[in-house]
Design a protein around this motif. Structure first.
Motif, short mmCIF file in Angstrom:
data_model
loop_
_atom_site.label_atom_id
_atom_site.label_comp_id
_atom_site.label_asym_id
_atom_site.label_seq_id
_atom_site.Cartn_x
_atom_site.Cartn_y
_atom_site.Cartn_z
N PRO A 132 0.68 -1.28 -0.14
CA PRO A 132 0.15 -0.13 0.00
C PRO A 132 0.94 1.46 0.04
O PRO A 132 0.26 2.22 -0.46
N ASP A 133 2.02 1.12 0.58
CA ASP A 133 2.94 2.32 0.50
C ASP A 133 3.97 2.65 -0.48
O ASP A 133 4.91 3.41 -0.47
N VAL A 140 -1.37 -2.99 7.52
CA VAL A 140 -1.39 -1.55 7.41
C VAL A 140 -2.69 -1.14 6.48
O VAL A 140 -3.70 -0.39 6.85
N ARG A 141 -2.72 -1.91 5.38
CA ARG A 141 -3.86 -1.66 4.30
C ARG A 141 -3.71 -2.94 3.47
O ARG A 141 -2.58 -3.07 3.15
N SER A 157 0.65 -10.64 5.74
CA SER A 157 1.50 -9.52 6.64
C SER A 157 2.67 -10.27 7.35
O SER A 157 2.52 -11.33 7.99
#
Length: 423
Positions: free
Chosen positions: A296-297, A319-320, A330
């Motif tokens: 996501p980042d 996180v998302r 994760s």
């Protein structure tokens, strides 16, 4: 002679001897030659007692090497083993070279080249599938199939060469039987079908190569650590930390998977990182499965064009979750790791067959491909029997090279150098 067991100290040490003077050595070190193939407890020594152990004698030709052989099973004391080896050396025995016992077995017709390769694979086997594949090859499964092909070729060659040599005889027809071409085609079809299994066999023998790919900082090294359940890879928030291909073997239900942690794919001015990116791209091209990681980042980049299965894995799910991914995981919480492993196993099961694939080496593929091509030529040359006969002969030679009946010296030195001293 050689120490065929593990390095001492150990519970038992096995010293193996092979050659025509074995009976004389047994009399010198243990007093007598025991009854063949029966373990006998004897004192080991000459002027003084060095140890007491079990002695086995295997007379030629019914032995592993085809020569007179013996084994001394003694206590695995470093000092004791050294003393016995020194005694045997003083009597005239010499230490074996790597793989020399197996090489003698080949030279004496006890094993052929593909069986020896199976033995080498069996010694190196780390997973259940590797063990089953290697044992099937060592036990002669591939040899038997090659022998069937060779016998078919011999029949075809006899049929065509009889007409070349004895066409003027009244009991030999000048033209080939109507089914001759179909027989050549059937043999080629059988060999071509076997060729299709080479890749399956290679995957069992070398492992399923799984490339962890994506842009920098997407979580490749973190995922590697999570799958391996160990802190193998260095993980930082600095882009470009991984600059080489790191391979981590993983045994999953008897099948070997080789996880490839790759450098992140991006444009860079760093020569070292650029080389890492080049190696990563090459590893992706040669992989059997590609895990394409997105986060996501991290801005996604175009996926590589591959012909193998590609699984999109959304990392940093704590996180998302990135939408449209095949699996979300994760590495921090281990969420989704089980689902990812299940997906990997499902893809991996489609890459291997239920029964062990006996063909697993590039040498296998080249030999069978050459035989198939020669059969193609023979089919096209049936109107010119002399040329067809030569093509059939070359097809036979390709198979004979595979088992080591022709040009064996080209591969023997390299093959036996990987064997241990006592094998």
């Amino acid at each position: 002679m050689a120490l065929s067991s593990g390095a001492p100290p150990s519970g038992v040490a096995v010293i193996r001897l092979s050659g025509p003077d074995v009976p004389a050595y047994l009399r010198a070190v243990s007093g007598t030659v025991p009854e063949p193939r029966r373990l006998t407890l004897r004192p080991i020594g000459q002027q003084s007692l060095l140890d007491r152990g079990l002695v086995a004698y295997f007379p030629a030709p019914h032995s592993f090497t085809g020569e007179d052989c013996a084994e001394l099973q003694v206590h695995g004391s470093p000092a004791g083993v050294r003393a016995i080896l020194k005694l045997l050396t003083g009597l005239g025995a010499r230490l074996a070279e790597p793989g020399e016992f197996t090489r003698r077995a080949f030279e004496n017709g006890k094993l052929d080249l593909v069986e020896i390769e199976g033995l080498g694979d069996l010694l190196d086997a780390e997973t259940e599938n590797q063990r089953r594949q290697a044992l099937a090859r060592f036990e002669g499964g591939l040899t038997q199939r090659i022998e069937i092909w060779r016998n078919s070729l011999l029949d075809l060659r006899a049929e065509i060469e009889a007409r070349l040599d004895f066409s003027d005889e009244g009991d030999v027809e000048e033209s080939l039987p109507a089914e001759f071409g179909a027989q050549v085609g059937s043999l080629k079809s059988d060999i071509d079908q076997a060729l299709l299994s080479v890749e399956h066999g290679r995957i069992v023998r070398e492992g399923i190569r799984v490339a962890l790919a994506g842009p920098p900082n997407v979580g490749k090294s973190s995922l590697l650590n999570a799958l391996a359940q160990s802190d193998i890879a260095i993980v930082t928030d600095e882009a470009g930390t991984t600059r080489d291909v790191r391979e981590v073997p993983l045994d999953v239900n008897g099948q070997l998977y080789v996880l490839l942690d790759l450098a992140g794919l991006r444009e860079t001015d760093s020569k070292a990182e650029a080389e890492g990116v080049r190696r990563a791209q090459l590893a992706i091209e040669n992989a059997d499965i590609v895990l394409w990681l997105v986060a996501p980042d991290i801005e996604d980049i175009p996926r590589p064009s591959v012909t193998v299965p590609l699984l999109t894995v959304a990392t940093k799910a704590d996180v998302r979750i990135v939408p449209e991914a095949d699996v979300a995981i994760s590495a921090k919480t281990n969420a989704g790791i089980g689902e990812l492993m299940a997906a990997l196993q499902e893809i991996g099961s489609s890459l291997v067959t239920g029964e062990p694939a006996l063909l697993s080496r590039e040498r296998d593929r080249l030999a069978l491909l050459a035989a198939s091509q020669e059969l193609d030529r023979a089919t096209a040359q049936l109107g010119m029997p002399e040329l067809a006969a030569e093509s059939l002969r070359r097809a036979s030679h390709s198979l004979e090279r595979l088992v080591g009946r022709l040009d064996a010296e080209r591969v023997l030195d390299q093959l036996f150098s990987s064997f241990c001293i006592g094998k």
